[in-house]
Design an enzyme around this catalytic site. Structure first.
Site, mmCIF file in Angstrom:
data_model
loop_
_atom_site.group_PDB
_atom_site.id
_atom_site.type_symbol
_atom_site.label_atom_id
_atom_site.label_comp_id
_atom_site.label_asym_id
_atom_site.label_seq_id
_atom_site.Cartn_x
_atom_site.Cartn_y
_atom_site.Cartn_z
ATOM 1 N N ASP A 50 0.833 -1.203 0.000
ATOM 2 C CA ASP A 50 0.000 0.000 0.000
ATOM 3 C C ASP A 50 0.872 1.260 0.000
ATOM 4 O O ASP A 50 0.590 2.228 -0.718
ATOM 5 C CB ASP A 50 -0.915 -0.019 1.224
ATOM 6 C CG ASP A 50 -1.731 1.251 1.358
ATOM 7 O OD1 ASP A 50 -2.541 1.539 0.469
ATOM 8 O OD2 ASP A 50 -1.545 1.978 2.355
ATOM 9 N N GLU A 121 -2.400 -5.158 -3.611
ATOM 10 C CA GLU A 121 -1.390 -4.438 -2.819
ATOM 11 C C GLU A 121 -0.336 -5.397 -2.281
ATOM 12 O O GLU A 121 0.855 -5.049 -2.226
ATOM 13 C CB GLU A 121 -2.070 -3.689 -1.674
ATOM 14 C CG GLU A 121 -2.935 -2.537 -2.137
ATOM 15 C CD GLU A 121 -3.645 -1.821 -1.013
ATOM 16 O OE1 GLU A 121 -3.973 -0.630 -1.181
ATOM 17 O OE2 GLU A 121 -3.880 -2.444 0.041
#
Length: 229
Positions: A50, A121
């Site tokens: 992320d 992610e």
């Protein structure tokens, strides 16, 4: 479930550390049924991915739009890296075919989009650890950046709640209201369902990983239903 090597071939990267890409596809629920085989799930590597994702996208927007203010770049970045966007890209890559989940999670459709976005992610995190920043950037240039044109052409970076409020006040003279009508799933992976109203008129529902996100999705759906896009 397909072999990870097929995914490696698909993205053009052969991992030196196979444990990293295997970890990226290990959902928390899988541990419940395989504690003797697996000791870790993908949430830590997702956390890393992320951060890498946000940096790469921020750098791209900074270089691509030299005259753009930070507020507008923030809204575009949010539209590009939100759950809806990432789950679409994960689906295009067929990531679900490689996911390790519990039998119950596989059978359920609830929260699947959220799991796919998190997996996207996690894969970025694995690429970063095994190949470095430039390879992570190249992966996103191929598998996410093309979506930018769709975001801009369809005004997907516009805040749906603010725009829905603006239109509702303009056309009906009232401010929309939202109600959380349902909460689904365990505490660590809850999905909320919100309903958008104009006065007493129900307009649309939306879902999200928080009440706020569910309201945003409801507003976006309401704009489509009202044809106010």
């Amino acid at each position: 479930m397909k072999e990870i090597k097929e995914f490696e071939k698909k993205i053009g990267l052969e991992f030196k550390n196979k444990d990293l890409i295997d970890l990226a596809f290990t959902h928390r629920s899988y541990l419940n049924e395989n504690r003797d085989k697996v000791k870790e799930h993908n949430e830590r590597i997702e956390f890393l991915g992320d951060a890498v994702l946000e940096l790469v996208v921020t750098e791209m927007l900074y270089n691509k739009f030299p005259g753009m203010k930070e507020g507008e770049m923030t809204t575009i970045r949010s539209a590009l890296v939100n759950t809806d966007s990432l789950s679409k890209q994960a689906s295009k890559l067929g990531m679900e075919d490689y996911l390790k989940m519990s039998k119950g999670e596989k059978a359920s459709e609830k929260g699947r989009w959220h799991i796919l976005a998190n997996t996207f992610e996690s894969v970025i995190g694995a690429i970063y650890l095994d190949f470095g920043y430039e390879s992570s950037k190249k992966f996103l240039e191929i598998n996410l950046f093309p979506y930018l044109s769709e975001v801009l052409e369809n005004n997907l970076h516009r805040d749906p709640k603010s725009y829905f409020q603006e239109k509702a006040q303009e056309k009906n003279g009232v401010t929309p209201e939202y109600k959380t009508v349902e909460e689904v799933g365990p505490e660590h992976d809850k999905e909320y369902i919100a309903a958008a109203y104009i006065g007493k008129e129900f307009v649309a529902k939306g879902k999200g990983s928080s009440k706020k996100n569910a309201e945003i999705d409801a507003a976006a759906n309401a704009l489509k239903i009202k044809n106010w896009n």
